[in-house]
Structure formats: C-alpha cells, structure tokens
Design a protein around this motif. Sequence first.
Motif, short mmCIF file in Angstrom:
data_model
loop_
_atom_site.label_atom_id
_atom_site.label_comp_id
_atom_site.label_asym_id
_atom_site.label_seq_id
_atom_site.Cartn_x
_atom_site.Cartn_y
_atom_site.Cartn_z
N VAL A 154 26.67 91.41 38.97
CA VAL A 154 27.36 90.13 38.88
C VAL A 154 27.12 89.51 37.49
CG1 VAL A 154 27.55 87.80 39.82
CG2 VAL A 154 27.22 89.75 41.35
N GLY A 155 28.19 89.11 36.83
CA GLY A 155 28.10 88.53 35.50
C GLY A 155 28.10 89.56 34.40
N GLY A 156 28.06 90.84 34.76
CA GLY A 156 28.05 91.90 33.76
C GLY A 156 29.44 92.27 33.28
N PHE A 157 29.53 93.33 32.52
CA PHE A 157 30.76 93.72 31.84
C PHE A 157 31.91 93.91 32.81
CE2 PHE A 157 33.65 96.73 29.81
CZ PHE A 157 33.73 96.26 28.51
N THR A 158 31.65 94.51 33.96
CA THR A 158 32.72 94.84 34.90
C THR A 158 33.05 93.69 35.85
OG1 THR A 158 31.10 95.85 36.39
CG2 THR A 158 32.21 97.29 34.81
N SER A 159 32.44 92.53 35.65
CA SER A 159 32.72 91.38 36.52
C SER A 159 34.03 90.70 36.18
CB SER A 159 31.58 90.35 36.42
OG SER A 159 30.35 90.91 36.82
N PHE A 160 34.59 91.04 35.04
CA PHE A 160 35.74 90.29 34.54
C PHE A 160 37.02 91.10 34.65
CE2 PHE A 160 31.85 89.10 32.32
CZ PHE A 160 31.76 87.78 32.70
N ALA A 161 38.14 90.45 34.45
CA ALA A 161 39.45 91.10 34.60
C ALA A 161 39.58 92.30 33.68
CB ALA A 161 40.55 90.09 34.31
N ASN A 162 40.43 93.24 34.09
CA ASN A 162 40.67 94.46 33.30
C ASN A 162 39.37 95.18 32.98
OD1 ASN A 162 43.59 94.07 33.05
ND2 ASN A 162 43.07 92.36 31.71
N SER A 163 38.56 95.37 34.01
CA SER A 163 37.25 95.99 33.81
C SER A 163 37.35 97.44 33.37
CB SER A 163 36.43 95.90 35.10
OG SER A 163 37.13 96.49 36.19
N ASP A 164 38.54 98.05 33.51
CA ASP A 164 38.69 99.44 33.09
C ASP A 164 39.11 99.58 31.63
OD1 ASP A 164 41.22 98.33 33.65
OD2 ASP A 164 42.10 100.34 33.86
N TYR A 165 39.32 98.45 30.93
CA TYR A 165 39.65 98.52 29.52
C TYR A 165 38.47 99.11 28.74
CZ TYR A 165 44.04 95.83 29.45
OH TYR A 165 45.34 95.42 29.59
N PRO A 166 38.72 100.00 27.78
CA PRO A 166 37.63 100.55 26.97
C PRO A 166 36.87 99.44 26.24
CG PRO A 166 39.65 101.81 26.64
CD PRO A 166 40.03 100.59 27.42
N PRO A 167 35.65 99.72 25.79
CA PRO A 167 34.76 98.64 25.32
C PRO A 167 34.81 98.32 23.84
CG PRO A 167 33.51 100.66 25.54
CD PRO A 167 34.92 100.99 25.97
N PHE A 168 35.71 98.91 23.06
CA PHE A 168 35.66 98.73 21.61
C PHE A 168 35.72 97.26 21.20
CE2 PHE A 168 36.45 100.79 17.39
CZ PHE A 168 36.71 99.64 16.66
N ALA A 169 36.73 96.53 21.69
CA ALA A 169 36.91 95.13 21.25
C ALA A 169 35.70 94.27 21.61
CB ALA A 169 38.19 94.55 21.82
N PRO A 170 35.22 94.27 22.86
CA PRO A 170 34.00 93.51 23.15
C PRO A 170 32.79 94.01 22.38
CG PRO A 170 35.16 94.07 25.18
CD PRO A 170 35.81 94.85 24.08
N ALA A 171 32.75 95.32 22.11
CA ALA A 171 31.59 95.87 21.39
C ALA A 171 31.49 95.31 19.98
CB ALA A 171 31.68 97.39 21.35
N VAL A 172 32.61 95.28 19.24
CA VAL A 172 32.54 94.78 17.86
C VAL A 172 32.33 93.26 17.83
CG1 VAL A 172 33.83 96.69 16.82
CG2 VAL A 172 35.07 94.70 17.70
N GLU A 173 32.84 92.54 18.86
CA GLU A 173 32.55 91.11 18.93
C GLU A 173 31.07 90.89 19.21
OE1 GLU A 173 35.00 89.84 17.59
OE2 GLU A 173 36.40 88.93 19.03
N SER A 174 30.50 91.74 20.05
CA SER A 174 29.06 91.61 20.34
C SER A 174 28.22 91.90 19.10
CB SER A 174 28.65 92.55 21.48
OG SER A 174 28.60 93.91 21.07
#
Length: 455
Positions: A154-174
């Motif tokens: 709960v509250g992790g990466f897959t808790s949000f919409a479109n959880s199957d989207y690859p992680p590149f965009a959130p990764a570079v923002e992080s």
Amino acid sequence: MSPYVGIVVLDAIYLAVGAATLFGLGIARTARALALHAGLALLVGWAVLGTVASLLLIAGLAAAVWQIVLAAALLTAAAPALGRRIDARPARLVGDASGWQTWFAVAGAAALLVYLEALFWRSRYAQPTEWDVWSFWLPKAKSIVYFDGLDTSVGGFTSFANSDYPPFAPAVESLAFRFAGEVRTDVLPMQHWILAVGFFGALAVLLARRVPPWILWPSLALLALMPSFTRLVGSSLADEPLSMAVALAGVCGALWLLEDDPRLAAVAGVFLVAATLLKNEGLLYAVLLAVLLGVLARRRRVRVPLALLAAVVLAIVPWKLWLSANDIAGTKSYDPADLLRPGYLADRSDRLWTALNDVPAYFLSWDAWLVAVPLALALAFALLRRRPELGAFVLGAVGIAFGGNLVVYWVSREPIHWYITTTADRTSATAAVLSAAFVPLLAAESLRPRHDRAG
C-alpha cells in the motif's frame, strides 16, 4: 545547499555519460566536436542512465545516488575501450549561411533563444499542474524514494493508476529528487527545461549534417513555438520525454537511411529503448519504427533494424517478467490483445468511425501544433520521387503515430468521446513533435540536387 546544485550535478553526470558514449561511437572525439554535441550528449546520457535506473529498480535495487554514480563511472570508463574498436568518423556539418540566408538563420536562432529564456523564467517558478501528474506520475516517483525501489505494498509504486506502465519516467524524476536532496516537485520544471534545451541542441547538431542554417534555425523555432509543446515542457507528463525520445530516434533513423552510418542507428537505438521504457505506447512506436526501417532498408542493411528491434524487445522483457512475478494486472483502459478478436473489433466499429472523425483535428490543430504535421506530410509526399526512402519513412512514422492513437480509441473500454477529449491533446504530441523535427530535413532534401546523397 540549494537543491538546484544537485540538479546541476545530475545533469553533469548525464552529460559525462552521453559524451563518453558519443566518444566511444566515434561521433565526437575532439573538444570542439564534444562541445558541438553537448545537447545530444546530455539527452543520450539521460536516456542511458534512465534505462539503467529502470533496470536497477526492476532488479530490486533502489537506484540510489551511489548506484547511479557507480553505473555512470563504469559506463564512462568503458568508452575508451569501445573507442579503440570503432574508428572515428566525425560528421561534416553544412556550412554557414551567406547573404539573405544569414538573416533567416539569425532570426530563427534569435527566436529560439528568446523562447528558451522565457521558458526558463516560467520553469524557475512553476510547479507541475496536470491531473495525471499528481494522480500517478509524481506519486510513483515519490514512492521510489520513500520505499527505496518498486514496492507493491500500500502506497508503493503499484498502488497508483497505470501500474503496468514501465518505470523510466518515475525513475528519472526520482533521480532529480535524490540529487536535489529532498522530494521537491518545484525542481522538476527546471530539470525539464534543461532537457528541453538539450533536445534542441541535439536536433541542431544532428540535422546540421544535411540542413543549412537558414532552414535549420527557423524550423527549430517553429517547433519551439508550438503552443502545446510549450505547455508540455515541465509538465512531468510522460508524453513530454516520450515525444522527444521518439523525435530524436526518428531523426537518427532518417539520417541513417540517407547516410548509411551505423553510429546514427546506434543513437536511434538508445532513444528507442528509452521510449520503450517510458510508456506502453513507447513500445509500439519503437517496434514499428524499427520494422519500418527494416522494410525500407536495402537487404545488406537489414541487420541494423533487426538489431534495433532486438534491443527494444530485450529492454521490455525484464519489466514484463517483473509484472508477471508480482501479479500486476494490465491497464483497464485497453488491452492490445483485443486486436486479435475480430468479433470484438466489429462490435466496436462505431468507435473507430468516431475516432476517425474526431482525432485528426487534434493532430492538425493550429492552436496546438501550428502547421507541423501537414507541412511534414506535404514535404514527404513531394520527396517520394527524389528521396523515396526518406519520404516513405516520414509518412510511415507519422502514420504509425496517428494509427496507434486510432487503434487505442477503437479497442478501449473507456467512453469514447470522454477518452478522446481528455487524452488526444497529449497523445498527439509524439506525432506533432516528430513531424516538426522532420520538417527541416525534408525541406533541405527537397532543395538538394538529386545525385547528392551523402551531403
């Protein structure tokens, strides 16, 4: 310490990795060449380290600062070894303008600089505002920092919409958050501004191989001044980096068709892999662009597009395995497998006609993209006899972008009118930016003597 110092450090690392990559490929090995290719180096480094960060996260690591710095150091150290195996082949850039052409070049460059300065001041005090950004793109990026990786609780990466989207965009923002020293969303628009500047620098140095300055700089100003592109920069929507990655891959692919330089194909591969890991739609673009290059390439060159296709597939496999291992369901909006169900498609034929009626207006909108798409299509049609490979590639690439949108709206389970109204202004971005990036090359080739292939 100011968080913006950390952002500068992050971009310096991107620049170093990209410069090392270009050095290893033999594209830029002198101080002057590296300076000219700084924009391209920045975007290549961003694409490479964004891919590395994504793979680290998929492997269960945190993509922490020390891991990224170590990866960057290893990649940079590998450049001389690669350089010893690949001969240098510096690009020949088209000469300076003269006479009346000088004024066109100066006016275009001045307009671009004024635009970038205005965008800087907006980015300095801006915050992301889009609904999708705050509902899932930024929460995903924050969760990577808070949970030290991709967490399925709960509250992790897959808790949000479109959880199957690859992680590149959130990764570079992080990464921006980590290097800034804290999770601050106000640093993101400035980071995106830096990447936008690099994007224009990358396009300039790539296109300058064949495009004279009096065509190049006004064309880049046209791209910059597209109203929807201005709104997209700094938005933190994944459509922003996706459009830039696909545009750079497309330009490199077009140049490869014209010049048969495998180094350009390698750079295209870097951006196709990044696009694949940015959004689900990125995989479609990357696969179909590689296939299109393969169709248009002569037999002896088909190995290059096949290598690009293999790189794209290999890049997405770890993510698909991670989704399967963690039992993450696909997006509820649409399922690509529905394309294999003729009865399902026939029952929803009314959605296809609705999309055919409504979607073109978004691609051709003056208020959004000026004349980028129709101008690119007109120039490509005009070039089919003189430069058939280039003309066909541009028409095919834009057709892929448009057709992909139609297919999504056709098979989607969302209410069709609502879905188009709320997404088409963004999903048309990739086709529009790609078209605008092609315009200067198409214009220059239309004026080039028929026999002059290598420029």
